[in-house]
Design a protein around this motif. Structure first.
Motif, PDB file in Angstrom:
ATOM      1  N   SER A   1       0.811  -1.219   0.000  1.00 33.26           N
ATOM      2  CA  SER A   1       0.000   0.000   0.000  1.00 33.26           C
ATOM      3  C   SER A   1       0.840   1.263   0.000  1.00 33.26           C
ATOM      4  N   ASN A   2       2.158   1.131   0.230  1.00 33.34           N
ATOM      5  CA  ASN A   2       3.049   2.285   0.221  1.00 33.34           C
ATOM      6  C   ASN A   2       3.468   2.696  -1.190  1.00 33.34           C
ATOM      7  N   LEU A   3       3.333   1.794  -2.140  1.00 34.01           N
ATOM      8  CA  LEU A   3       4.038   1.952  -3.413  1.00 34.01           C
ATOM      9  C   LEU A   3       3.438   2.995  -4.345  1.00 34.01           C
ATOM     10  N   ASN A   4       2.252   3.523  -4.037  1.00 30.25           N
ATOM     11  CA  ASN A   4       1.693   4.570  -4.903  1.00 30.25           C
ATOM     12  C   ASN A   4       2.349   5.924  -4.674  1.00 30.25           C
ATOM     13  N   ARG A   5       3.168   6.050  -3.607  1.00 24.53           N
ATOM     14  CA  ARG A   5       3.717   7.357  -3.265  1.00 24.53           C
ATOM     15  C   ARG A   5       5.122   7.301  -2.676  1.00 24.53           C
ATOM     16  N   GLN A   6       5.528   6.184  -2.123  1.00 28.92           N
ATOM     17  CA  GLN A   6       6.823   6.100  -1.444  1.00 28.92           C
ATOM     18  C   GLN A   6       7.868   5.611  -2.440  1.00 28.92           C
ATOM     19  N   ILE A   7       8.366   6.548  -3.236  1.00 29.40           N
ATOM     20  CA  ILE A   7       9.129   6.201  -4.431  1.00 29.40           C
ATOM     21  C   ILE A   7      10.537   5.682  -4.148  1.00 29.40           C
TER      22      ILE A   7
ATOM     23  N   GLN B   1      -6.484  13.200  15.727  1.00 29.97           N
ATOM     24  CA  GLN B   1      -6.561  11.747  15.839  1.00 29.97           C
ATOM     25  C   GLN B   1      -5.882  11.098  14.639  1.00 29.97           C
ATOM     26  N   LYS B   2      -5.068  10.097  14.900  1.00 28.89           N
ATOM     27  CA  LYS B   2      -4.368   9.393  13.827  1.00 28.89           C
ATOM     28  C   LYS B   2      -5.372   8.636  12.976  1.00 28.89           C
ATOM     29  N   GLU B   3      -5.173   8.679  11.658  1.00 32.33           N
ATOM     30  CA  GLU B   3      -6.091   8.023  10.740  1.00 32.33           C
ATOM     31  C   GLU B   3      -5.338   7.556   9.507  1.00 32.33           C
ATOM     32  N   ILE B   4      -5.940   6.640   8.782  1.00 32.28           N
ATOM     33  CA  ILE B   4      -5.436   6.288   7.458  1.00 32.28           C
ATOM     34  C   ILE B   4      -6.052   7.287   6.493  1.00 32.28           C
ATOM     35  N   PHE B   5      -5.240   8.204   5.986  1.00 32.24           N
ATOM     36  CA  PHE B   5      -5.761   9.316   5.203  1.00 32.24           C
ATOM     37  C   PHE B   5      -5.516   9.078   3.709  1.00 32.24           C
ATOM     38  N   PRO B   6      -6.356   9.679   2.865  1.00 31.45           N
ATOM     39  CA  PRO B   6      -6.164   9.534   1.427  1.00 31.45           C
ATOM     40  C   PRO B   6      -4.968  10.344   0.953  1.00 31.45           C
ATOM     41  N   VAL B   7      -4.286   9.877  -0.069  1.00 28.30           N
ATOM     42  CA  VAL B   7      -3.183  10.627  -0.646  1.00 28.30           C
ATOM     43  C   VAL B   7      -2.826  10.063  -2.010  1.00 28.30           C
ATOM     44  N   ILE B   8      -2.569  10.957  -2.957  1.00 26.57           N
ATOM     45  CA  ILE B   8      -2.045  10.569  -4.258  1.00 26.57           C
ATOM     46  C   ILE B   8      -0.550  10.852  -4.257  1.00 26.57           C
ATOM     47  N   GLY B   9       0.214  10.044  -4.946  1.00 33.67           N
ATOM     48  CA  GLY B   9       1.667  10.125  -4.847  1.00 33.67           C
ATOM     49  C   GLY B   9       2.266  11.470  -5.186  1.00 33.67           C
TER      50      GLY B   9
END
Length: 277
Positions: A100-106, A212-220
């Motif tokens: 799940s990291n690979l869309n942004r963690q280059i 509060q900590k959350e799983i937030f949306p993000v595009i790379g």
């Protein structure tokens, strides 16, 4: 989205009444490194920037930057610090690479899934620039180690995804009097500001309580934008060129492709830098 002792190496000083951080001579325990013929060829294009030159590149070569996080923000931050020739990058993260990291963690690829992020990241950075030093630390940043981890840095870059750790880094920056470059992202937007301890508002002046900590949306592309802005600020702080984003929060809205600034004032009751605390 609104969600001690000085360190050995100290990059710059505030001049006049304008909150501008300007590079100055750095004192090192080790012998100061000078540019090689290879350096002058590799970094030629950036040394053409007005006010940069050989001196600016030498400052980068002798600088240490602490990068907190090797994920979405930490990837572009570390990559562009490395290719700019920052001599020593301390990369800290305690996580492993997940699909799940690979869309942004280059910094991380499919082949690295399950591997420690700092190991994966350090390997790529050393290939990008074999002439610099990478210190990869697989540790959790907490109140027991944050001061020791950051004490020798010239700049601390916030590439975290949570505010409790950001607050620790903000406090350590204040204790050590080290510039702190904050960045955060959410979805198609992000924010960035530079903090000069003792001179500008700090992160706790802006954000009083951790959301509060959350799983937030993000595009790379979003951490790519904010991360490269953080690198630009870091390079400016070290070399002394330009005017950093101090006393203001820079807001990026990728959905409507706009940038805005919000003025930030010192909070006299801030627990970190407030005069009335």
């Amino acid at each position: 989205m609104f969600n001690s002792q000085p360190c050995i190496s100290h990059v710059a000083a505030i001049i006049a009444s304008i909150p501008v951080y300007v590079g100055k001579e750095i004192q090192y325990e080790r012998e100061r490194m000078v540019l090689t013929e290879y350096d002058e060829k590799r970094y030629h294009r950036q040394m053409l920037i007005s006010g940069f030159g050989l001196e600016g590149q030498e400052r980068l070569k002798n600088a240490t930057v602490f990068v907190a996080g090797a994920g979405g923000l930490g990837s572009p931050v570390a990559i562009y610090l490395a290719v700019a020739g920052v001599g020593h990058i301390i990369l800290v993260d305690m996580d492993v690479v997940d699909p799940s990291n690979l869309n942004r963690q280059i910094l991380h690829w499919d082949e690295n899934v399950g591997q420690k992020k700092v190991e994966s990241g350090a390997a790529k950075l050393r290939r990008l620039n074999p002439e610099i030093r990478i210190t990869a630390l697989d540790v959790v940043i907490d109140d027991r180690n944050v001061y020791e981890l950051t004490k020798d840095a010239d700049v601390i870059v916030d590439a975290m995804d949570n505010y409790p750790t950001r607050f620790l880094l903000n406090k350590a920056a204040h204790v050590h009097r080290i510039p702190f470059v904050h960045g955060s992202v959410w979805g198609l937007g992000g924010q960035m500001m530079t903090i000069i301890p003792g001179k500008t508002p700090c992160l706790s002046c802006l954000v009083h309580e951790a959301p509060q900590k959350e799983i937030f949306p993000v595009i790379g592309a979003t951490p790519g934008v904010i991360g490269t802005l953080q690198v630009t600020e870091t390079i400016k702080l070290i070399t002394g060129i330009g005017r950093p984003v101090t006393d203001r929060l820079l807001l990026y809205d990728g959905e409507f492709m706009t940038f805005h600034e919000v003025s930030i004032k010192n909070d006299p009751h801030c627990p970190i830098c407030g005069t009335g605390r």
